[in-house]
Design a protein around this motif. Structure first.
Motif, PDB file in Angstrom:
ATOM      1  N   LEU A  27      -6.086  -6.119  -8.932  1.00  0.00           N
ATOM      2  CA  LEU A  27      -6.366  -6.270  -7.510  1.00  0.00           C
ATOM      3  C   LEU A  27      -6.111  -4.979  -6.748  1.00  0.00           C
ATOM      4  O   LEU A  27      -6.967  -4.525  -5.973  1.00  0.00           O
ATOM      5  CB  LEU A  27      -5.500  -7.394  -6.933  1.00  0.00           C
ATOM      6  N   ILE A  28      -4.941  -4.386  -6.949  1.00  0.00           N
ATOM      7  CA  ILE A  28      -4.617  -3.203  -6.150  1.00  0.00           C
ATOM      8  C   ILE A  28      -5.446  -1.991  -6.564  1.00  0.00           C
ATOM      9  O   ILE A  28      -5.726  -1.117  -5.733  1.00  0.00           O
ATOM     10  CB  ILE A  28      -3.100  -2.896  -6.183  1.00  0.00           C
ATOM     11  N   LYS A  29      -5.870  -1.955  -7.812  1.00  0.00           N
ATOM     12  CA  LYS A  29      -6.766  -0.873  -8.215  1.00  0.00           C
ATOM     13  C   LYS A  29      -8.129  -1.039  -7.543  1.00  0.00           C
ATOM     14  O   LYS A  29      -8.724  -0.070  -7.058  1.00  0.00           O
ATOM     15  CB  LYS A  29      -6.913  -0.850  -9.735  1.00  0.00           C
ATOM     16  N   ARG A  30      -8.609  -2.277  -7.498  1.00  0.00           N
ATOM     17  CA  ARG A  30      -9.881  -2.542  -6.831  1.00  0.00           C
ATOM     18  C   ARG A  30      -9.773  -2.264  -5.327  1.00  0.00           C
ATOM     19  O   ARG A  30     -10.733  -1.833  -4.681  1.00  0.00           O
ATOM     20  CB  ARG A  30     -10.305  -3.984  -7.082  1.00  0.00           C
ATOM     21  N   ALA A  31      -8.612  -2.521  -4.765  1.00  0.00           N
ATOM     22  CA  ALA A  31      -8.409  -2.331  -3.326  1.00  0.00           C
ATOM     23  C   ALA A  31      -8.253  -0.867  -2.941  1.00  0.00           C
ATOM     24  O   ALA A  31      -8.169  -0.549  -1.749  1.00  0.00           O
ATOM     25  CB  ALA A  31      -7.200  -3.130  -2.861  1.00  0.00           C
ATOM     26  N   GLY A  32      -8.194   0.024  -3.926  1.00  0.00           N
ATOM     27  CA  GLY A  32      -8.228   1.451  -3.623  1.00  0.00           C
ATOM     28  C   GLY A  32      -6.911   2.171  -3.597  1.00  0.00           C
ATOM     29  O   GLY A  32      -6.779   3.208  -2.942  1.00  0.00           O
ATOM     30  N   ILE A  33      -5.923   1.682  -4.345  1.00  0.00           N
ATOM     31  CA  ILE A  33      -4.634   2.377  -4.340  1.00  0.00           C
ATOM     32  C   ILE A  33      -4.755   3.803  -4.877  1.00  0.00           C
ATOM     33  O   ILE A  33      -4.017   4.693  -4.466  1.00  0.00           O
ATOM     34  CB  ILE A  33      -3.578   1.575  -5.143  1.00  0.00           C
ATOM     35  N   ALA A  34      -5.727   4.035  -5.755  1.00  0.00           N
ATOM     36  CA  ALA A  34      -5.905   5.380  -6.324  1.00  0.00           C
ATOM     37  C   ALA A  34      -6.358   6.388  -5.280  1.00  0.00           C
ATOM     38  O   ALA A  34      -6.221   7.602  -5.480  1.00  0.00           O
ATOM     39  CB  ALA A  34      -6.913   5.325  -7.476  1.00  0.00           C
ATOM     40  N   ASP A  35      -6.876   5.918  -4.158  1.00  0.00           N
ATOM     41  CA  ASP A  35      -7.327   6.825  -3.103  1.00  0.00           C
ATOM     42  C   ASP A  35      -6.176   7.479  -2.362  1.00  0.00           C
ATOM     43  O   ASP A  35      -6.389   8.382  -1.548  1.00  0.00           O
ATOM     44  CB  ASP A  35      -8.208   6.073  -2.100  1.00  0.00           C
ATOM     45  N   GLY A 300      -2.789 -17.216  -3.158  1.00  0.00           N
ATOM     46  CA  GLY A 300      -3.341 -16.044  -3.825  1.00  0.00           C
ATOM     47  C   GLY A 300      -2.675 -14.754  -3.423  1.00  0.00           C
ATOM     48  O   GLY A 300      -1.686 -14.726  -2.678  1.00  0.00           O
ATOM     49  N   MET A 301      -3.251 -13.651  -3.927  1.00  0.00           N
ATOM     50  CA  MET A 301      -2.757 -12.309  -3.662  1.00  0.00           C
ATOM     51  C   MET A 301      -3.785 -11.564  -2.822  1.00  0.00           C
ATOM     52  O   MET A 301      -4.984 -11.614  -3.095  1.00  0.00           O
ATOM     53  CB  MET A 301      -2.508 -11.556  -4.966  1.00  0.00           C
ATOM     54  N   PHE A 302      -3.314 -10.842  -1.812  1.00  0.00           N
ATOM     55  CA  PHE A 302      -4.163 -10.114  -0.885  1.00  0.00           C
ATOM     56  C   PHE A 302      -3.717  -8.655  -0.845  1.00  0.00           C
ATOM     57  O   PHE A 302      -2.528  -8.360  -0.965  1.00  0.00           O
ATOM     58  CB  PHE A 302      -4.066 -10.702   0.516  1.00  0.00           C
ATOM     59  N   SER A 303      -4.661  -7.738  -0.614  1.00  0.00           N
ATOM     60  CA  SER A 303      -4.308  -6.326  -0.550  1.00  0.00           C
ATOM     61  C   SER A 303      -5.259  -5.583   0.384  1.00  0.00           C
ATOM     62  O   SER A 303      -6.448  -5.898   0.454  1.00  0.00           O
ATOM     63  CB  SER A 303      -4.360  -5.692  -1.949  1.00  0.00           C
ATOM     64  N   SER A 304      -4.720  -4.593   1.105  1.00  0.00           N
ATOM     65  CA  SER A 304      -5.520  -3.812   2.040  1.00  0.00           C
ATOM     66  C   SER A 304      -4.771  -2.544   2.412  1.00  0.00           C
ATOM     67  O   SER A 304      -3.547  -2.467   2.247  1.00  0.00           O
ATOM     68  CB  SER A 304      -5.815  -4.629   3.299  1.00  0.00           C
ATOM     69  N   VAL A 305      -5.485  -1.571   2.935  1.00  0.00           N
ATOM     70  CA  VAL A 305      -4.830  -0.395   3.507  1.00  0.00           C
ATOM     71  C   VAL A 305      -4.488  -0.641   4.975  1.00  0.00           C
ATOM     72  O   VAL A 305      -3.862   0.210   5.614  1.00  0.00           O
ATOM     73  CB  VAL A 305      -5.708   0.870   3.379  1.00  0.00           C
ATOM     74  N   ASP A 306      -4.878  -1.786   5.515  1.00  0.00           N
ATOM     75  CA  ASP A 306      -4.632  -2.131   6.912  1.00  0.00           C
ATOM     76  C   ASP A 306      -3.658  -3.312   6.961  1.00  0.00           C
ATOM     77  O   ASP A 306      -4.015  -4.433   6.614  1.00  0.00           O
ATOM     78  CB  ASP A 306      -5.957  -2.518   7.589  1.00  0.00           C
ATOM     79  N   PRO A 307      -2.412  -3.093   7.405  1.00  0.00           N
ATOM     80  CA  PRO A 307      -1.433  -4.187   7.389  1.00  0.00           C
ATOM     81  C   PRO A 307      -1.764  -5.315   8.362  1.00  0.00           C
ATOM     82  O   PRO A 307      -1.428  -6.474   8.108  1.00  0.00           O
ATOM     83  CB  PRO A 307      -0.123  -3.496   7.767  1.00  0.00           C
ATOM     84  N   LEU A 308      -2.412  -4.979   9.490  1.00  0.00           N
ATOM     85  CA  LEU A 308      -2.760  -6.013  10.456  1.00  0.00           C
ATOM     86  C   LEU A 308      -3.876  -6.908   9.926  1.00  0.00           C
ATOM     87  O   LEU A 308      -3.797  -8.141  10.007  1.00  0.00           O
ATOM     88  CB  LEU A 308      -3.183  -5.371  11.781  1.00  0.00           C
ATOM     89  N   ALA A 309      -4.916  -6.303   9.362  1.00  0.00           N
ATOM     90  CA  ALA A 309      -5.989  -7.099   8.762  1.00  0.00           C
ATOM     91  C   ALA A 309      -5.456  -7.965   7.628  1.00  0.00           C
ATOM     92  O   ALA A 309      -5.885  -9.114   7.443  1.00  0.00           O
ATOM     93  CB  ALA A 309      -7.094  -6.172   8.250  1.00  0.00           C
ATOM     94  N   LEU A 310      -4.508  -7.430   6.888  1.00  0.00           N
ATOM     95  CA  LEU A 310      -3.900  -8.181   5.789  1.00  0.00           C
ATOM     96  C   LEU A 310      -3.176  -9.412   6.316  1.00  0.00           C
ATOM     97  O   LEU A 310      -3.342 -10.522   5.790  1.00  0.00           O
ATOM     98  CB  LEU A 310      -2.939  -7.276   5.021  1.00  0.00           C
TER      99      LEU A 310
END
Length: 376
Positions: A27-35, A300-310
């Protein structure tokens, strides 16, 4: 502002398929943690280690999954949280670490060091300006949190007796505040000193820069001079005997808005990434020394670079779910004369309020409440 991307995966696992930690990694790889470009960087992974007696906090396995990915990307992760403003098993670094160990968080299980963000007594903090802050001009944040090059929040999304729910913003804003920072968010008042607990050691006195503490030589007890005390909370961390306390008397709206501003101070202008797990949704915070039956299913599990949207995505998922029987929420709804409020968090704890936190977070530019949900 364009809608933020929020990535989601459920808790289902096929027979002989991926375990949940592996699903979280995907999940976190798909969400772009590598960026985030973590190579060679110190990475703070902020989570809650759970109060002793509470077993609804996130298992260390989830933290290990995040840590493993950070290390794959060349980062130098550490797990962190800051000390509490109230007496308990996490009010100083020694007891906080002992609590974390008892709850299963060790360098062996986590795969990285564990640092208490605001130091031994909760006084090792830095003042961080809040751009656009209306309630807080400079947030008191644990030094280790701000010394890190990148910041990741790993949040147990659950209910809360004051703020309705504890999500990413609360994990960041309240969680990263030092003892004085937590006091600033929670309290509109001044400290009180329990004369029976006060040892007359005067260790709190040098921490007061405003003449707010006065030592009674005859009684050999410390007292508060309300005319000069500014409520900064520095004395709280200096007392080893729990003699100094602050009433948690900030109105929920003020608490929510200060919390959002503290969260903005932590993440503003730095690499950030956020994960929330809607699992074991207890009605109250993991700071309690107990946890009640979950009020909602594991979603479920959720992930984002935006804490408010999360937070908004997690809220929406929770509000769309059905209450679990035998929970505080279902009991309240079944009680004769109970005035249902229209949302699960308020119905679970009617004295709580959560909407103003998200509204204020958007107003000050912490993120956006508009999101695109992407299922992984």
């Amino acid at each position: 502002m364009e809608p933020a991307k929020v990535y989601f995966t459920d808790f289902r696992t096929e027979a002989f398929g991926d375990g949940l930690p592996t699903k979280l990694k995907k999940l976190i790889k798909r969400a772009g943690i590598a960026d985030l470009d973590l190579d060679g960087k110190f990475v703070a992974v902020k989570l809650h280690f759970g109060e002793l007696g509470n077993i609804s906090y996130l298992r260390p396995n989830y933290a290990r999954a995040v840590v493993d990915v950070v290390k794959e990307l060349g980062g130098k992760p550490f797990l962190t949280d800051c000390n509490t403003m109230y007496p308990g098993s996490r009010k100083n670094a020694l007891e906080h670490l002992e609590c974390a160990w008892q709850n299963g968080f060790t360098p062996l299980t986590a795969g990285c060091p564990i640092l208490i963000g605001d130091g031994l007594k909760g006084t090792d903090d830095v003042e961080v300006p809040v751009a656009g802050g209306e309630y807080v001009k400079a947030a008191k944040i644990g030094r280790a949190v701000m010394d890190a090059d990148a910041f990741i929040s790993l949040t147990h999304f659950k209910g809360h007796e004051l703020t309705g729910f504890g999500g990413a913003i609360k994990n960041i804003g309240m969680g990263c505040g030092s003892r004085a920072g937590k006091t600033e968010q929670h309290s509109n008042g001044r400290p009180t000193i329990d004369a029976e607990k006060c040892r007359g050691c005067k260790k709190c006195l040098p921490q007061c820069a405003n003449g707010g503490l006065v030592f009674d030589e005859a009684a050999r007890k410390m007292t508060v001079d309300a005319a000069h005390c500014v409520g900064c909370g520095r004395c709280l961390g200096a007392c080893n005997f729990d003699a100094i306390g602050f009433a948690q008397d900030a109105a929920n709206v003020d608490l929510n808005r200060r919390m959002a501003e503290y969260a903005k101070a932590v993440v503003d202008g730095r690499p950030q990434f956020h994960v929330s797990l809607v699992v074991d949704v207890s009605p109250h915070c993991d700071c309690h020394a107990e946890n009640d039956a979950p009020i909602l299913p594991n979603l479920g599990m959720f992930s984002s670079v935006d804490p408010l949207a999360l937070d908004q995505a997690c809220v929406d998922a929770c509000l769309a779910a059905s209450p679990l029987p035998g929970s505080k929420l279902s009991d309240n709804l079944a009680s004769p004369g109970f005035q249902a409020a229209g949302d699960h968090f308020t119905n679970s704890t009617p004295e709580s309020e959560w909407r103003t936190c998200l509204e204020h977070a958007e107003k000050i530019g912490l993120g956006t409440r508009e999101y695109e949900l992407i299922t992984v």
